[in-house]
Design an enzyme around this catalytic site. Structure first.
Site, PDB file in Angstrom:
ATOM      1  N   ILE A 157      -5.854   5.764  -1.766  1.00  0.00           N
ATOM      2  CA  ILE A 157      -4.648   6.279  -0.747  1.00  0.00           C
ATOM      3  C   ILE A 157      -4.602   4.886   0.861  1.00  0.00           C
ATOM      4  O   ILE A 157      -3.528   4.878   1.076  1.00  0.00           O
ATOM      5  CB  ILE A 157      -4.558   7.441  -1.222  1.00  0.00           C
ATOM      6  CG1 ILE A 157      -3.499   8.137  -2.220  1.00  0.00           C
ATOM      7  CG2 ILE A 157      -3.143   8.137   0.523  1.00  0.00           C
ATOM      8  CD1 ILE A 157      -1.898   6.885  -2.517  1.00  0.00           C
ATOM      9  N   TYR A 158      -5.921   5.306   1.324  1.00  0.00           N
ATOM     10  CA  TYR A 158      -5.937   4.724   2.274  1.00  0.00           C
ATOM     11  C   TYR A 158      -5.644   3.385   2.307  1.00  0.00           C
ATOM     12  O   TYR A 158      -4.610   3.149   2.837  1.00  0.00           O
ATOM     13  CB  TYR A 158      -6.982   4.982   3.389  1.00  0.00           C
ATOM     14  CG  TYR A 158      -7.533   4.032   4.311  1.00  0.00           C
ATOM     15  CD1 TYR A 158      -7.207   4.757   5.748  1.00  0.00           C
ATOM     16  CD2 TYR A 158      -8.848   3.208   4.208  1.00  0.00           C
ATOM     17  CE1 TYR A 158      -7.318   3.516   6.628  1.00  0.00           C
ATOM     18  CE2 TYR A 158      -9.010   2.355   5.630  1.00  0.00           C
ATOM     19  CZ  TYR A 158      -8.409   2.916   6.437  1.00  0.00           C
ATOM     20  OH  TYR A 158      -8.458   1.990   7.197  1.00  0.00           O
TER      21      TYR A 158
END
Length: 342
Positions: A157-158
């Protein structure tokens, strides 16, 4: 008055690792810098406070301590300061932490970045520069990584939040003719580094006789980039705003310049693959202590290797990072011992 004196740069994340170093070199050159930082407790706030204390001792620096998600506060700060340029570095960082708290990455990296872009649009700044990451390349395995290759297979997700930033930045550059440069950082290390990054975690464990976790049994490679090299590259990119080309034919080979917007993506890396175990060896050598090594399998979301093609950076600025890993680690360890009194 020199051309630089009086020039105003708003930097988000000045209490952070990279923002602190960038603000230092800009202040030394005579720029006025306003920092904006949320002072979140993702890691030791005392370290962030100490960075800001050092910046506040310098002429030309001012700061607002508030969250990027607070659009009213961000707007008020920017309207008072009236920056010529914005460098957006603040973010919820950390590949591994994104497995634990993914929502924080959407709030900070997506909503927060949107707020920064709105400020840049409203104030019609000369150049908006925003941090991205080598994690964008995700599952790509053709190396060295180049900015013009397709990168649509993010693994965390980063990384996905940063890819969203790149897409958002391109849209704003196109719609509002806002010169925008996205820079993709590779593994950054050096003095004043974050305690959650490998150099600090390794140094702390080694000095205190605890094992260090080495993922994929040490068979990993990273393009380690010394922080002072990184911020020097950003400083030079400030003076190289992209210009919307008249046609695709005007874009040089290997340039990531968009054909429909004043928008460009630039790698900032050392252009060198370093084996993780060699990095550990360098830290051991500087500390004079052997690590207790705990070899582990590859962690979820991690990648085997990163390696930057930094030729575009060099063509645009005449500069490329080149600090040798042993020299960089020596500077880091000297700072670490001094700061922690060890």
């Amino acid at each position: 008055m020199t051309q630089r004196e009086g020039r105003k740069i708003l930097i988000t994340g000045t209490a952070g690792f990279i923002g602190f170093h960038l603000a230092n070199i800009l202040l030394a050159e005579g720029f006025r810098v306003h920092g904006y930082d949320g002072m979140t407790d993702y890691y030791d706030v005392a370290l962030k406070q100490r960075r800001h204390e050092l910046l506040k001792q310098q002429q030309g620096f001012s700061a607002t301590e508030a969250m990027l998600e607070d659009f009213d506060c961000l707007t008020a700060s920017a309207e008072v300061f009236q920056p010529d340029i914005i460098v957006h570095l603040a973010a919820q960082a950390g590949v591994r932490y994104s497995l634990e708290d993914p929502r924080s990455y959407i709030q900070s990296n997506v909503v927060g970045t949107f707020n920064v872009m709105e400020i840049a649009r409203t104030l019609a700044v000369e150049h908006l520069l925003m941090a991205s990451t080598s994690s964008i390349y995700g599952a790509n395995d053709e190396m060295p990584f180049t900015e013009t290759e397709k990168a649509d297979a993010q693994l965390t997700i980063y990384a996905a939040s940063k890819k969203a930033n790149e897409s958002m930045g391109h849209a704003y550059a196109h719609l509002w003719n806002l010169p925008t440069t996205m820079f993709r950082f590779f593994t950054v290390y050096g003095p004043w580094g974050r305690p959650d990054l490998a150099p600090s975690r390794f140094a702390d464990a080694i000095l205190n006789g605890r094992p260090i976790d080495i993922y994929n049994h040490g068979d990993m490679y990273r393009d380690f980039t010394y922080v002072e090299d990184l911020v020097r590259a950003i400083r030079l990119l400030i003076d190289a705003p992209p210009v919307r080309p008249a046609s695709k034919d005007d874009i040089p080979a290997g340039d990531s310049l968009s054909p429909v917007a004043p928008f460009r993506i630039v790698n900032i890396g050392n252009s060198d693959k370093v084996r993780l175990l060699d990095f550990v060896d360098a830290i051991e050598a500087e500390l004079g202590i052997k690590a207790i090594r705990n070899y582990m399998p590859m962690q979820k979301g991690d990648v085997f290797a990163t390696w930057a093609d930094a030729s575009l950076l060099q063509r645009l600025t005449g500069y490329r990072p080149q600090t040798d890993i042993r020299d960089g680690v020596a500077h880091f360890v000297a700072w670490y011992r001094d700061y922690h009194g060890k």
